[in-house]
Design a protein around this motif. Structure first.
Motif, PDB file in Angstrom:
ATOM      1  N   ASP A  47     -69.519  66.327  25.763  1.00  0.00           N
ATOM      2  CA  ASP A  47     -68.403  67.316  24.725  1.00  0.00           C
ATOM      3  C   ASP A  47     -67.385  68.014  25.874  1.00  0.00           C
ATOM      4  O   ASP A  47     -67.149  68.322  24.607  1.00  0.00           O
ATOM      5  CB  ASP A  47     -69.541  68.061  24.721  1.00  0.00           C
ATOM      6  N   THR A  48     -66.874  67.886  26.394  1.00  0.00           N
ATOM      7  CA  THR A  48     -66.222  68.812  27.033  1.00  0.00           C
ATOM      8  C   THR A  48     -64.808  68.056  26.305  1.00  0.00           C
ATOM      9  O   THR A  48     -64.522  67.012  26.586  1.00  0.00           O
ATOM     10  CB  THR A  48     -66.163  68.808  28.548  1.00  0.00           C
TER      11      THR A  48
ATOM     12  N   ILE B  79     -55.671  65.336  24.130  1.00  0.00           N
ATOM     13  CA  ILE B  79     -55.036  65.628  22.803  1.00  0.00           C
ATOM     14  C   ILE B  79     -55.058  63.714  22.207  1.00  0.00           C
ATOM     15  O   ILE B  79     -53.914  64.142  23.265  1.00  0.00           O
ATOM     16  CB  ILE B  79     -54.799  66.595  22.291  1.00  0.00           C
ATOM     17  N   LEU B  80     -54.750  63.234  21.521  1.00  0.00           N
ATOM     18  CA  LEU B  80     -53.982  62.307  21.193  1.00  0.00           C
ATOM     19  C   LEU B  80     -53.036  62.041  19.330  1.00  0.00           C
ATOM     20  O   LEU B  80     -53.981  63.314  18.712  1.00  0.00           O
ATOM     21  CB  LEU B  80     -54.875  60.708  20.784  1.00  0.00           C
ATOM     22  N   PHE B  81     -52.019  61.441  19.277  1.00  0.00           N
ATOM     23  CA  PHE B  81     -52.196  62.084  18.067  1.00  0.00           C
ATOM     24  C   PHE B  81     -52.655  60.934  16.994  1.00  0.00           C
ATOM     25  O   PHE B  81     -51.435  59.778  17.560  1.00  0.00           O
ATOM     26  CB  PHE B  81     -50.126  62.756  18.168  1.00  0.00           C
TER      27      PHE B  81
ATOM     28  N   VAL C 220     -60.791  64.152  22.049  1.00  0.00           N
ATOM     29  CA  VAL C 220     -61.809  63.378  22.223  1.00  0.00           C
ATOM     30  C   VAL C 220     -62.258  63.820  23.456  1.00  0.00           C
ATOM     31  O   VAL C 220     -61.454  65.132  24.192  1.00  0.00           O
ATOM     32  CB  VAL C 220     -61.074  62.126  21.958  1.00  0.00           C
ATOM     33  N   THR C 221     -63.864  63.411  23.714  1.00  0.00           N
ATOM     34  CA  THR C 221     -64.516  64.024  24.134  1.00  0.00           C
ATOM     35  C   THR C 221     -64.773  62.927  25.354  1.00  0.00           C
ATOM     36  O   THR C 221     -64.567  61.850  25.342  1.00  0.00           O
ATOM     37  CB  THR C 221     -65.790  64.537  24.031  1.00  0.00           C
ATOM     38  N   HIS C 222     -65.123  63.630  26.663  1.00  0.00           N
ATOM     39  CA  HIS C 222     -65.701  62.782  27.996  1.00  0.00           C
ATOM     40  C   HIS C 222     -66.568  61.650  27.098  1.00  0.00           C
ATOM     41  O   HIS C 222     -66.675  60.612  27.456  1.00  0.00           O
ATOM     42  CB  HIS C 222     -65.199  63.625  29.146  1.00  0.00           C
ATOM     43  N   GLY C 223     -67.535  62.427  26.701  1.00  0.00           N
ATOM     44  CA  GLY C 223     -68.881  61.425  27.105  1.00  0.00           C
ATOM     45  C   GLY C 223     -68.310  60.612  26.131  1.00  0.00           C
ATOM     46  O   GLY C 223     -68.884  59.132  25.621  1.00  0.00           O
TER      47      GLY C 223
ATOM     48  N   LEU D  61     -67.052  61.645  19.930  1.00  0.00           N
ATOM     49  CA  LEU D  61     -65.786  60.602  20.057  1.00  0.00           C
ATOM     50  C   LEU D  61     -64.771  61.766  20.345  1.00  0.00           C
ATOM     51  O   LEU D  61     -63.973  62.386  20.360  1.00  0.00           O
ATOM     52  CB  LEU D  61     -65.440  59.806  19.658  1.00  0.00           C
ATOM     53  N   THR D  62     -65.127  62.989  18.579  1.00  0.00           N
ATOM     54  CA  THR D  62     -64.530  63.769  18.257  1.00  0.00           C
ATOM     55  C   THR D  62     -64.610  64.896  18.117  1.00  0.00           C
ATOM     56  O   THR D  62     -65.571  65.225  18.103  1.00  0.00           O
ATOM     57  CB  THR D  62     -63.472  63.509  17.298  1.00  0.00           C
ATOM     58  N   LYS D  63     -63.710  66.238  18.739  1.00  0.00           N
ATOM     59  CA  LYS D  63     -63.925  67.536  18.367  1.00  0.00           C
ATOM     60  C   LYS D  63     -63.357  67.552  17.084  1.00  0.00           C
ATOM     61  O   LYS D  63     -63.730  69.135  16.255  1.00  0.00           O
ATOM     62  CB  LYS D  63     -64.171  68.514  19.829  1.00  0.00           C
ATOM     63  N   GLY D  64     -62.029  67.240  16.668  1.00  0.00           N
ATOM     64  CA  GLY D  64     -61.531  67.404  15.115  1.00  0.00           C
ATOM     65  C   GLY D  64     -60.428  67.403  15.740  1.00  0.00           C
ATOM     66  O   GLY D  64     -60.180  67.183  16.531  1.00  0.00           O
TER      67      GLY D  64
END
Length: 477
Positions: A122-123, A127-129, A143-146, A334-337
């Motif tokens: 969950d790290t 960061i994508l736009f 977005v996260t690794h997992g 996938l995303t942390k927001g």
């Protein structure tokens, strides 16, 4: 984590990356150059969890940068090289990286053997736009690794029919990474190629002539394009060498039926669709096996992929039954927001569910149909009007090359649909007359409230840096 060494084990001596300028690198060389980038970043003070921005012209160097940052457990922030100085400054301010990498900042020839740092699933990985907001301003998506690995594994299972990584044959053709690597579609295309064991070809940008040259050189057997790319291919005077291409996957935006039909009739290559987003990952789509089995349903976004938890929800958040329209909501890791907008993040991710902003329904066979984007919907005199429906009809007019429909404020009706049209050249029909013809054409095929109240002619439609047709900007004639 996203670990190149894990993906390429046993294939180090095979070519894994090609540039359009003739350069190429084996998988082992990619890993060692990424190690050299990691050492450079470390010497600049970058460590695990640190954000480091990339502002590079699209090309192989971005791939080296990504894998170099991931070796350290650092977080790449990929910024479009097409951004101007103000847009670059805004992106940096939103994401607060410790370092901005431009051409000349790092060495992409230095090599080093650097093992990948261990990180939790969950790290934050990247960061994508994305422009997917009501304001139209790009949002920075974490977005996260997992989540990234899970999304790749899901697509690989659907596409190849196996859960095994490195499932491609050793002599498989390389994949063209048609989208830029600062874009989620480009990054996922690159990672997917490596995930299944294919090489990747990276270019600076899409162009019909550039595409034709690379097709002659590599004899690709599949493509992933945006609808705008297919549009350009269809309207190109020259024929492209599609012999040997088994399918074209289209995602990013809905492709209009006239463009799809024109492409398939010209090249006899089926178009497959994939539905997903930067925030939610891969959600639904059709494969070649589905098409052969006769499962494809016209107008659909695709069959919901196995393992995807999807609900159609009403405005009050309750799940709706089969066949009823509502917002498409997906459970995703996938995303942390959004890193730059806490309020928007709270709206995007709620209790582990990503709210896509798309409106649609699922039928009894688990096939997803999209009606439109909630933010794009036009409310005309109390009626809901979806721009895509009007656009699909207008594109069938013989003098309409392309069209975008948007809502404009109206004192009486609240909003009215306005069509921005790129016309086919025909000196015998002046603009004023053609506008009347197009309005009458729409009135014969659509409900009265869906008929454009005004037609304006433009030289071209505004496109985003990733090639999508923009609905957030007016376009000048």
């Amino acid at each position: 984590m996203i670990n190149l060494a894990g993906l390429i084990e046993g294939r180090g001596d095979r070519t894994g990356l090609y540039g359009e300028d003739g350069r190429s690198w084996t998988f082992a060389q990619i890993d060692r150059i990424a190690g050299g980038v990691a050492e450079d970043l470390r010497e600049h003070g970058i460590g695990p969890g640190d954000r480091v921005a990339c502002y590079l012209t699209n090309g192989p160097e971005i791939a080296f940068f990504l894998f170099g940052a991931w070796k350290l457990g650092a977080v790449p922030v990929t910024i479009s090289s097409l951004y101007n100085a103000d847009e670059l400054a805004e992106s940096v301010a939103k994401t607060e990286p410790l370092l901005l990498v431009e051409h000349g900042t790092l060495s992409f020839t230095r090599e080093a053997d650097v093992p990948a740092a261990a990180v939790d699933a969950d790290t934050e990985a990247c960061i994508l736009f994305t422009g997917g907001t009501t304001t139209g301003r790009p949002k920075a998506v974490s977005v996260t690794h997992g989540g990234t690995r899970a999304s790749l594994a899901r697509l690989a299972k659907v596409s190849t029919g196996t859960e095994a990584e490195l499932s491609a044959a050793p002599d498989a053709k390389p994949n063209l990474i048609a989208l830029p690597l600062f874009h989620s579609g480009g990054q996922h295309s690159l990672l997917f190629a490596f995930h299944v064991g294919r090489a990747a070809v990276v270019w600076e940008r899409f162009g019909v002539d550039r595409l034709a040259a690379l097709m002659e050189r590599f004899r690709f057997d599949n493509f992933f394009f945006l609808p705008t790319m297919v549009f350009d291919i269809v309207h190109a005077e020259r024929d492209l060498p599609f012999a040997g291409v088994k399918s074209v996957l289209v995602a990013g935006q809905a492709i209009s039926w006239p463009v799809r039909k024109a492409f398939e009739e010209r090249y006899h290559v089926p178009i497959l669709v994939n539905y997903g987003s930067t925030e939610a990952g891969h959600i639904a789509g059709w494969t070649g096996r589905d098409m052969k089995a006769g499962l494809w349903k016209p107008g659909s976004a695709g069959k919901v992929y196995p393992g995807v938890e999807l609900e159609i929800r009403a405005g009050d958040g309750t799940a709706l039954p089969v066949g009823q329209e509502g917002e498409v909501v997906v459970r995703s890791e996938l995303t942390k927001g959004y890193v730059d907008d806490a309020a928007a993040s709270a709206e995007l991710v709620r209790d582990g569910w990503v709210h896509t902003g798309d409106t649609g329904y699922v039928d009894a066979d688990g096939v997803l149909f999209l009606v439109g984007r909630s933010r794009d919907m036009i409310k005309c005199g109390g009626f809901q009007v979806w721009p895509e429906e009007i656009e699909d009809e207008l594109r069938t007019h013989p003098l309409v090359r392309d069209v975008r429909v948007l809502g404009r404020p109206d004192e009486r009706l609240g909003e009215i649909p306005v069509a921005l049209v790129v016309r086919e050249p025909d000196a015998a029909v002046p603009d004023a007359e053609l506008a009347e013809r197009i309005t009458a054409f729409a009135r014969d095929r659509l409900a009265h409230f869906k008929t454009p109240r005004r037609v304006e002619f433009v030289a071209a439609l505004e496109r985003s840096a990733a090639g999508k047709v923009s609905r957030t900007k007016e376009t000048s004639a």
